[in-house]
Enzyme design. Sequence first.
Site, PDB file in Angstrom:
ATOM      1  N   LEU A   1       0.933  -1.097  -0.059  1.00 34.74           N
ATOM      2  CA  LEU A   1      -0.009  -0.019   0.012  1.00 34.74           C
ATOM      3  C   LEU A   1       0.872   1.197   0.076  1.00 34.74           C
ATOM      4  O   LEU A   1       1.836   1.427   1.023  1.00 34.74           O
ATOM      5  CB  LEU A   1      -0.933   0.131   1.217  1.00 34.74           C
ATOM      6  CG  LEU A   1      -2.049  -0.919   1.239  1.00 34.74           C
ATOM      7  CD1 LEU A   1      -2.636  -0.848   2.831  1.00 34.74           C
ATOM      8  CD2 LEU A   1      -2.958  -0.769   0.112  1.00 34.74           C
ATOM      9  N   HIS A   2       0.845   1.950  -0.939  1.00 38.70           N
ATOM     10  CA  HIS A   2       1.396   3.309  -0.857  1.00 38.70           C
ATOM     11  C   HIS A   2       0.786   4.380  -1.353  1.00 38.70           C
ATOM     12  O   HIS A   2       1.154   5.666  -1.197  1.00 38.70           O
ATOM     13  CB  HIS A   2       2.646   3.200  -1.744  1.00 38.70           C
ATOM     14  CG  HIS A   2       2.568   3.297  -3.375  1.00 38.70           C
ATOM     15  ND1 HIS A   2       2.176   2.097  -3.915  1.00 38.70           N
ATOM     16  CD2 HIS A   2       2.793   4.253  -3.837  1.00 38.70           C
ATOM     17  CE1 HIS A   2       2.100   2.580  -5.076  1.00 38.70           C
ATOM     18  NE2 HIS A   2       2.573   3.653  -5.510  1.00 38.70           N
ATOM     19  N   ARG A   3      -0.468   4.486  -1.936  1.00 37.13           N
ATOM     20  CA  ARG A   3      -0.885   5.566  -2.650  1.00 37.13           C
ATOM     21  C   ARG A   3      -1.539   6.603  -1.699  1.00 37.13           C
ATOM     22  O   ARG A   3      -2.044   5.973  -0.661  1.00 37.13           O
ATOM     23  CB  ARG A   3      -2.137   5.142  -3.751  1.00 37.13           C
ATOM     24  CG  ARG A   3      -1.662   4.527  -4.854  1.00 37.13           C
ATOM     25  CD  ARG A   3      -2.550   4.455  -6.162  1.00 37.13           C
ATOM     26  NE  ARG A   3      -1.781   3.713  -7.208  1.00 37.13           N
ATOM     27  CZ  ARG A   3      -1.096   4.113  -8.103  1.00 37.13           C
ATOM     28  NH1 ARG A   3      -0.656   5.695  -8.074  1.00 37.13           N
ATOM     29  NH2 ARG A   3      -0.363   3.796  -9.153  1.00 37.13           N
ATOM     30  N   PRO A   4      -1.539   7.756  -1.923  1.00 33.72           N
ATOM     31  CA  PRO A   4      -1.663   8.853  -1.011  1.00 33.72           C
ATOM     32  C   PRO A   4      -3.439   8.878  -0.681  1.00 33.72           C
ATOM     33  O   PRO A   4      -3.601   8.870   0.440  1.00 33.72           O
ATOM     34  CB  PRO A   4      -1.497  10.182  -1.762  1.00 33.72           C
ATOM     35  CG  PRO A   4      -0.395   9.795  -2.627  1.00 33.72           C
ATOM     36  CD  PRO A   4      -0.451   8.451  -3.098  1.00 33.72           C
TER      37      PRO A   4
ATOM     38  N   ASP B   1      -2.075  -1.458  -4.232  1.00 33.61           N
ATOM     39  CA  ASP B   1      -2.643  -0.209  -4.834  1.00 33.61           C
ATOM     40  C   ASP B   1      -1.574   0.106  -6.099  1.00 33.61           C
ATOM     41  O   ASP B   1      -1.712   1.040  -6.427  1.00 33.61           O
ATOM     42  CB  ASP B   1      -3.151   0.540  -3.919  1.00 33.61           C
ATOM     43  CG  ASP B   1      -1.954   1.116  -3.312  1.00 33.61           C
ATOM     44  OD1 ASP B   1      -0.720   0.720  -3.352  1.00 33.61           O
ATOM     45  OD2 ASP B   1      -2.174   2.038  -2.184  1.00 33.61           O
TER      46      ASP B   1
END
Length: 384
Positions: A220-223, A298
Site C-alpha cells: 500500500l502506498h497511494r496517497p 494499490d
Amino acid sequence: MGAKFGTQKPVVCVVGARPNYMKMAPILKAFSAHQPPIPFLLVHTGQHYDHAMNAKLFGDLALPDPDVNLEVGSGTHAVQTAEIMKRFEPVLDEHGAAAVLVVGDVNSTVACALVASKKGIPVVHVEAGLRSYDRAMPEEINRVMTDQIADLLYTTEQAAAVNLAHEGIPAARIEFVGNVMIDSLRANLEKAVKASDALAACGMSADAISGPEGYALVTLHRPSNVDDPATLSALVDTLVASSERLPLVFAVHPRTRANLERFGLAEKLAAERIVQLAPQGYLEMLGLMSAARVVLTDSGGIQEETTALGVPCLTLRENTERPITVEEGTNTLVGCDGTAILAALDLVLSSGGKAGRSPALWDGRAAERIAAHLHDWLKRRDAH
C-alpha cells in the site's frame, strides 16, 4: 555506460523512481545489444533518494550506474518538478541528445519531457496511453501531459491507442510494442529470491508462511489510501480481518509506515499472522509475488506483474490505468470497502481466483522492439 559508444548524440534516458528502474533496465540492455548499438546517457533525477535501496535495485536489475544524478530529493509536486527541470536542462546543453526517452508517469517523466520539448529535442514516452480517467491522481496528470508533447509513444496494450486517439494524438506517433516491465520479470524470474529466504534475511521465520493456506502479499502506498486517517484505519482493520483467513506478508512503504505511526495505527497491525517487512529489492519482491496465494495492492506495476505470473490480484482502488489486467489478466478491482475486499478474498481462497492470460506482446521482447523501431525512426528523422 551508454556514453562510451562514440561521438554520436546519445538517447538521454531518464529514471527517477523505483517503478522506472524495471522499465529502463531492459531498454538499455536492448540498446547495447542492437546492431549498431544505440548510444545512451542514463540520467537519474534522484526523485527517490534512498541510496541503499537504489543501489540494491540497480544491482538486481543489472542497470548501469547513472551517468548523471541530479539529486533532486523530495518536495511538493511543484517544487520537485521545477527542480528537476532546472537541473535537467544543463545536462542536455552539455551532452546534447538525439532524443529524450522517459518511462512511466512519475514527476521526473513529465519534467524531463517538458524540458526536452521546449528545446526542440524529440520526446519518446515508453508506457504511453494508459488512463485511469481519475484526474485526482498526480500520475494521471503526468501521463496525459507527457503523451501530449511526446513525438513517439510506445504502448503496452492495444487499448492505449484508443485513449490517445480520443486525445487527438495521431496514429503515426504511436507504436504498440508490449510491456517492458514484463521483460524485466521474465529475465529475472529464475533469479528471484525464495519467499522464505526473503523473510529470513529480515530476521523473520518462514514458519509464518508455511501453512497449507499459503500467504497473501500486501503493498500500500497511494496517497488516497494511506494519507487519510479514516481510510487507512479502515484498511488496517480489513488487513487484520484478512489475516484471520491466511497469513499476510506486508512490505511496508516508508510513506505508509510514517502514517501508520502518525495516526496511531501501528499497534493494530502487530497481529500474529501479519509479517511486516521493510521495502524489498526487486528479486525479493518477485519471489514473494510469485509464491503468493493472492496479492492485495494499490500498485500499478504489481497489477501487471501478477497478471504475467498468473497470481490473483485484488487491487484496493476504485479505478485502474491498466484495465487489461482486469479484462484479460488476474486482477480484480475491489476498492477500499472492507466488506468487498473480504468477499473478494474469500472467493479467491475458495475458487482459486481468476486464471487470466498474458496479454499480447507481454513476451519479454518489448525492449528489443523499441530498440529496433527507435533506431529506424531516428535514422529517418536524421535523413530529413
